[in-house]
Structures are given as C-alpha cells and as structure tokens.
Design a protein around this motif. Structure first.
Motif, PDB file in Angstrom:
ATOM      1  N   ALA A 286       1.392  -2.873  -6.469  1.00 31.15           N
ATOM      2  CA  ALA A 286       1.701  -1.528  -5.973  1.00 31.15           C
ATOM      3  C   ALA A 286       0.423  -0.695  -5.953  1.00 31.15           C
ATOM      4  CB  ALA A 286       2.757  -0.869  -6.844  1.00 31.15           C
ATOM      5  N   HIS A 287      -0.044  -0.378  -4.767  1.00 29.18           N
ATOM      6  CA  HIS A 287      -1.230   0.469  -4.613  1.00 29.18           C
ATOM      7  C   HIS A 287      -0.835   1.937  -4.755  1.00 29.18           C
ATOM      8  CE1 HIS A 287      -2.954   3.328  -1.660  1.00 29.18           C
ATOM      9  NE2 HIS A 287      -4.082   3.006  -2.258  1.00 29.18           N
ATOM     10  N   TYR A 288      -1.751   2.732  -5.315  1.00 28.58           N
ATOM     11  CA  TYR A 288      -1.591   4.181  -5.301  1.00 28.58           C
ATOM     12  C   TYR A 288      -2.951   4.817  -5.032  1.00 28.58           C
ATOM     13  CZ  TYR A 288      -3.332   4.168 -10.160  1.00 28.58           C
ATOM     14  OH  TYR A 288      -4.079   4.002 -11.294  1.00 28.58           O
ATOM     15  N   ASN A 289      -2.936   6.030  -4.477  1.00 26.46           N
ATOM     16  CA  ASN A 289      -4.162   6.621  -3.945  1.00 26.46           C
ATOM     17  C   ASN A 289      -5.058   7.250  -4.990  1.00 26.46           C
ATOM     18  OD1 ASN A 289      -5.816   7.638  -1.600  1.00 26.46           O
ATOM     19  ND2 ASN A 289      -5.226   9.603  -2.491  1.00 26.46           N
TER      20      ASN A 289
ATOM     21  N   ALA B 231      -6.716   2.969  -5.302  1.00 25.61           N
ATOM     22  CA  ALA B 231      -7.768   2.860  -4.292  1.00 25.61           C
ATOM     23  C   ALA B 231      -7.544   3.893  -3.209  1.00 25.61           C
ATOM     24  CB  ALA B 231      -7.792   1.468  -3.660  1.00 25.61           C
ATOM     25  N   ASP B 232      -8.637   4.490  -2.732  1.00 21.50           N
ATOM     26  CA  ASP B 232      -8.607   5.334  -1.544  1.00 21.50           C
ATOM     27  C   ASP B 232      -8.885   4.417  -0.365  1.00 21.50           C
ATOM     28  OD1 ASP B 232      -9.112   6.968   0.606  1.00 21.50           O
ATOM     29  OD2 ASP B 232     -10.435   8.334  -0.467  1.00 21.50           O
ATOM     30  N   LEU B 233      -7.861   4.087   0.397  1.00 26.32           N
ATOM     31  CA  LEU B 233      -7.960   3.042   1.415  1.00 26.32           C
ATOM     32  C   LEU B 233      -8.623   3.501   2.708  1.00 26.32           C
ATOM     33  CD1 LEU B 233      -4.520   1.232   0.987  1.00 26.32           C
ATOM     34  CD2 LEU B 233      -6.709   0.777  -0.144  1.00 26.32           C
ATOM     35  N   THR B 234      -9.312   4.636   2.681  1.00 21.76           N
ATOM     36  CA  THR B 234      -9.959   5.126   3.898  1.00 21.76           C
ATOM     37  C   THR B 234     -11.327   4.502   4.124  1.00 21.76           C
ATOM     38  OG1 THR B 234     -10.810   7.071   2.730  1.00 21.76           O
ATOM     39  CG2 THR B 234      -8.696   7.305   3.883  1.00 21.76           C
ATOM     40  N   THR B 235     -11.718   3.538   3.302  1.00 17.74           N
ATOM     41  CA  THR B 235     -12.917   2.739   3.580  1.00 17.74           C
ATOM     42  C   THR B 235     -12.527   1.272   3.595  1.00 17.74           C
ATOM     43  OG1 THR B 235     -13.613   2.394   1.274  1.00 17.74           O
ATOM     44  CG2 THR B 235     -14.359   4.420   2.375  1.00 17.74           C
ATOM     45  N   ALA B 236     -13.219   0.510   4.422  1.00 16.81           N
ATOM     46  CA  ALA B 236     -12.942  -0.926   4.493  1.00 16.81           C
ATOM     47  C   ALA B 236     -13.182  -1.593   3.149  1.00 16.81           C
ATOM     48  CB  ALA B 236     -13.813  -1.566   5.575  1.00 16.81           C
TER      49      ALA B 236
ATOM     50  N   VAL C  82       1.161   3.811   3.795  1.00 16.67           N
ATOM     51  CA  VAL C  82       0.246   4.942   3.639  1.00 16.67           C
ATOM     52  C   VAL C  82       0.254   5.826   4.889  1.00 16.67           C
ATOM     53  CG1 VAL C  82      -2.195   5.566   3.409  1.00 16.67           C
ATOM     54  CG2 VAL C  82      -1.222   3.738   1.991  1.00 16.67           C
ATOM     55  N   GLY C  83       0.212   7.129   4.689  1.00 17.39           N
ATOM     56  CA  GLY C  83       0.132   8.041   5.826  1.00 17.39           C
ATOM     57  C   GLY C  83      -0.135   9.460   5.368  1.00 17.39           C
TER      58      GLY C  83
ATOM     59  N   ALA D  60       0.858  -1.184   0.000  1.00 16.39           N
ATOM     60  CA  ALA D  60       0.000   0.000   0.000  1.00 16.39           C
ATOM     61  C   ALA D  60       0.892   1.230   0.000  1.00 16.39           C
ATOM     62  CB  ALA D  60      -0.907   0.012   1.228  1.00 16.39           C
ATOM     63  N   GLY D  61       0.616   2.157  -0.924  1.00 13.40           N
ATOM     64  CA  GLY D  61       1.517   3.281  -1.124  1.00 13.40           C
ATOM     65  C   GLY D  61       2.763   2.850  -1.866  1.00 13.40           C
TER      66      GLY D  61
END
Length: 256
Positions: free
Chosen positions: A37-40, A67-72, A96-97, A13-14
């Motif tokens: 590789a995740h990106y936002n 993906a916006d990882l701020t949801t489950a 991610v941070g 992630a990130g």
C-alpha cells in the motif's frame, strides 16, 4: 481462463485510504497473498499503517511504502521496495490523483505542472514500471475520472491531465498483451471522499449529488467507493478480457 484474487500479490498506489484502502482490505479478505500500500506523505502514514494492520489481520502479508510518485525515480523505488519485500506483483492498481477546480484563465504554470505531474506523469511511469514488474497473465488498472465524458468548465487541468491516461492505457495494453496482461482505466463519478469536498462549494456539492441518473439510490447522491471497488476487482480478475479501455462507472453522471 479463470482468474481470481486468491494467492495474488497486489501493489496499490494510493492504497492507504479511501478507495485504495478499501481495495486493499477487500483483496485481503478475498484471499490475496500480499499487498503493498503506497501513500504520498506523512499526513497519510497513520491511515497507511491502519490499512496494513487490517490486511495482515485478514491473513495477507502487507507493507506500507511512502513515496511522492511525481518523479520516475520515486515510482521505480516504490516498485523495487515492494518487490524486495513481497515479490513480483500479479496486479498493479494506481488510484493516485489530484483535483483542481478553477477557471483556465486563473491557473498558474506551477498549478498546471503539479496537476500534470500527479495525474499524467505519475500514471505514465506507474504503467511503465508495472509493465516490467507484473507477472504474465496479470492485470493493471488506473483510476481516471468520469469528467472525461463531460462538457463542463473549471476542470480543464484535472480532466485535461487525466485524459492522456486513456492513451497510455491503450498503448500499454497493446505492448503488454502478448504476455497476457490486461490494462484498463476506470473513471468514477464524483466520489464521497475528502478528495471531492475540498474542491466543491455547497451549491456545487448539491448539484453533483443530484446529477447522476441513479443519485437517488446512493447514500449521498455521489459515487460511493463501495460501488467502484467491485468494478476494479472484476477488471483485474474475471473481467481480464476487457483491455485497452476506459470505463466510466458513475451511476449515469456522464457518458461517452
């Protein structure tokens, strides 16, 4: 038990840029089989594709997933899409941070919620999904911050929303340990990336560049991503016996 990166499938992630991108490239060079590789957002799409291209050039399979990882649900989708393309991971890393430097008296509810969603909620559900997906004898690592060992103003919402990850890590390490899965968190000092410079005025930059005991031996005085990557590689391979711990790696910037 000897563990290595060779032939492993890794979800990051990130993973498009900065530390995550460096890890993806390093893992591929070390013989990883596949990397997700995740990106936002679209703003990082080009960097994600460049990272994927570099990983493939090193001989590993690779995909980029936005993906916006701020949801489950988004965290679940990231893992599901990555598994469908590459198979179950052996290693999952969350870099991610989000930083906010601001007096606590000036932080709005919306700002607090966003910080909590990025730094705590995303980390919680990443650990949840990683615990389901990672194969036995695998490893999970989450990036936190060395400010967890600091006595300082202005970072209440940043360090405060990273702090729960220490507890998430301990619990997950107990719950996943029976399957041989190591779970750790690593807290760098201020890193020489755009993540740092966007929040710090020139005088604060100068302070952070001189605050660590080993600042004089760093290219910029800050933590270099090249100094953190080996620690993460170690923790998810030969260092697997370290579990449930948060390790501050910062050249003597803070201690606990």
């Amino acid at each position: 038990m000897t563990r290595s990166i060779k032939d492993k499938t890794i979800f990051i992630a990130g993973g498009a840029k900065n530390l995550g991108g460096l890890l993806a490239r390093d893992f591929a060079a070390a013989g990883a089989k596949a990397i997700a590789a995740h990106y936002n957002s679209a703003a990082s799409a080009a960097e994600a594709e460049a990272t994927v291209a570099a990983v493939r050039a090193a001989g590993a399979k690779a995909i980029a997933i936005q993906a916006d990882l701020t949801t489950a649900a988004a965290v679940t989708r990231f893992f599901s899409e990555a598994e469908a393309a590459l198979g179950r991971p052996d290693i999952a890393i969350n870099t991610v941070g989000k930083v906010l430097k601001k007096p606590i008296s000036e932080i709005s509810e919306a700002e607090y919620d966003e910080m909590s969603d990025v730094n705590a909620k995303a980390a919680f559900f990443f650990l949840k999904e990683a615990g389901r997906a990672v194969q036995d004898n695998g490893a999970i690592c989450t990036l936190v911050t060395s400010l967890l060992g600091a006595y300082t103003p202005f970072y209440s919402s940043y360090a405060g929303t990273k702090a729960p990850v220490e507890h998430f890590t301990r619990a997950a390490s107990k719950e996943f340990g029976a399957r041989g899965i190591s779970v750790t968190a690593i807290g760098p000092g201020p890193m020489d990336t755009p993540f740092f410079y966007g929040q710090e005025a020139p005088d604060a930059q100068a302070y952070h560049k001189s605050a660590a005991a080993l600042s004089g031996f760093s290219k910029t005085g800050l933590t270099d991503i090249e100094d953190i990557a080996p620690w993460i590689r170690f923790l998810v391979t030969e260092g697997w016996w370290m579990t449930g711990q948060t390790i501050l790696v910062n050249g003597g910037y803070t201690t606990k």
